[in-house]
Design a protein around this motif. Structure first.
Motif, PDB file in Angstrom:
ATOM      1  N   PRO A  70       4.234   7.826   5.805  1.00  0.00           N
ATOM      2  CA  PRO A  70       2.691   7.322   5.292  1.00  0.00           C
ATOM      3  C   PRO A  70       2.573   5.542   4.981  1.00  0.00           C
ATOM      4  N   VAL A  71       4.427   5.624   3.979  1.00  0.00           N
ATOM      5  CA  VAL A  71       4.131   3.961   3.737  1.00  0.00           C
ATOM      6  C   VAL A  71       4.263   2.935   3.980  1.00  0.00           C
ATOM      7  N   ILE A  76       0.180  -1.962   5.381  1.00  0.00           N
ATOM      8  CA  ILE A  76      -0.736  -2.799   6.250  1.00  0.00           C
ATOM      9  C   ILE A  76      -1.992  -2.851   5.778  1.00  0.00           C
ATOM     10  N   GLY A  77      -3.184  -1.310   4.963  1.00  0.00           N
ATOM     11  CA  GLY A  77      -4.114  -1.176   4.220  1.00  0.00           C
ATOM     12  C   GLY A  77      -3.673  -2.273   3.129  1.00  0.00           C
ATOM     13  N   GLU A  78      -2.968  -1.744   2.268  1.00  0.00           N
ATOM     14  CA  GLU A  78      -2.815  -2.822   0.957  1.00  0.00           C
ATOM     15  C   GLU A  78      -3.207  -4.760   1.486  1.00  0.00           C
ATOM     16  N   ARG A  82      -7.464  -4.142   2.230  1.00  0.00           N
ATOM     17  CA  ARG A  82      -8.169  -4.417   0.769  1.00  0.00           C
ATOM     18  C   ARG A  82      -8.603  -5.393   0.523  1.00  0.00           C
ATOM     19  N   LYS A  83      -7.638  -6.899   1.026  1.00  0.00           N
ATOM     20  CA  LYS A  83      -8.511  -7.899   0.234  1.00  0.00           C
ATOM     21  C   LYS A  83      -9.582  -8.219   1.017  1.00  0.00           C
ATOM     22  N   PHE A  84     -10.438  -7.530   2.226  1.00  0.00           N
ATOM     23  CA  PHE A  84     -11.763  -8.418   3.304  1.00  0.00           C
ATOM     24  C   PHE A  84     -12.283  -6.660   2.108  1.00  0.00           C
ATOM     25  N   GLU A  85     -12.060  -5.886   2.286  1.00  0.00           N
ATOM     26  CA  GLU A  85     -12.811  -4.928   0.849  1.00  0.00           C
ATOM     27  C   GLU A  85     -13.441  -5.111   0.483  1.00  0.00           C
TER      28      GLU A  85
END
Length: 104
Positions: A70-71, A76-78, A82-85
């Protein structure tokens, strides 16, 4: 990161990742079971997922077990999500505060 996006772009590879997420440590035969793909196609897709570090393998006797990693997806999420959330959450919080203030 480009390899990860290319690997995730294919629906068959995402389906394989979903299967590993549901039950990690499957053999090639187990992953092929119930899929409308040939064994060779599944092997090719797993190779692409391994190249992108989304899947790792471990030999257990004669069996080769496949595990999801999952790394790269977390990275990708980080990096991309996240910066858009944060902005959206702040905006929703502000909207809620304004609506509650109006209702008083």
């Amino acid at each position: 990161m480009d390899e990860v996006f290319k690997a995730l772009a294919d629906t068959s590879r995402r389906a394989l990742l979903d299967r590993l997420h549901a039950r990690n440590g499957q053999t090639l035969n187990e992953l092929c079971d119930g899929l409308a793909m040939t064994r060779q196609a599944v092997t090719k897709h797993l190779g692409i997922l391994e190249s992108a570090s989304l899947v790792s393998t471990l030999r257990h006797g004669r069996e080769k077990l496949h595990y999801i990693n999952p790394v790269p997806i977390h990275q990708i999420g980080e990096r991309w999500i996240r910066k858009f959330e944060r902005g959206r959450l702040v905006a929703l919080s502000e909207l809620k505060r304004q609506l509650e203030k109006r209702d008083e």
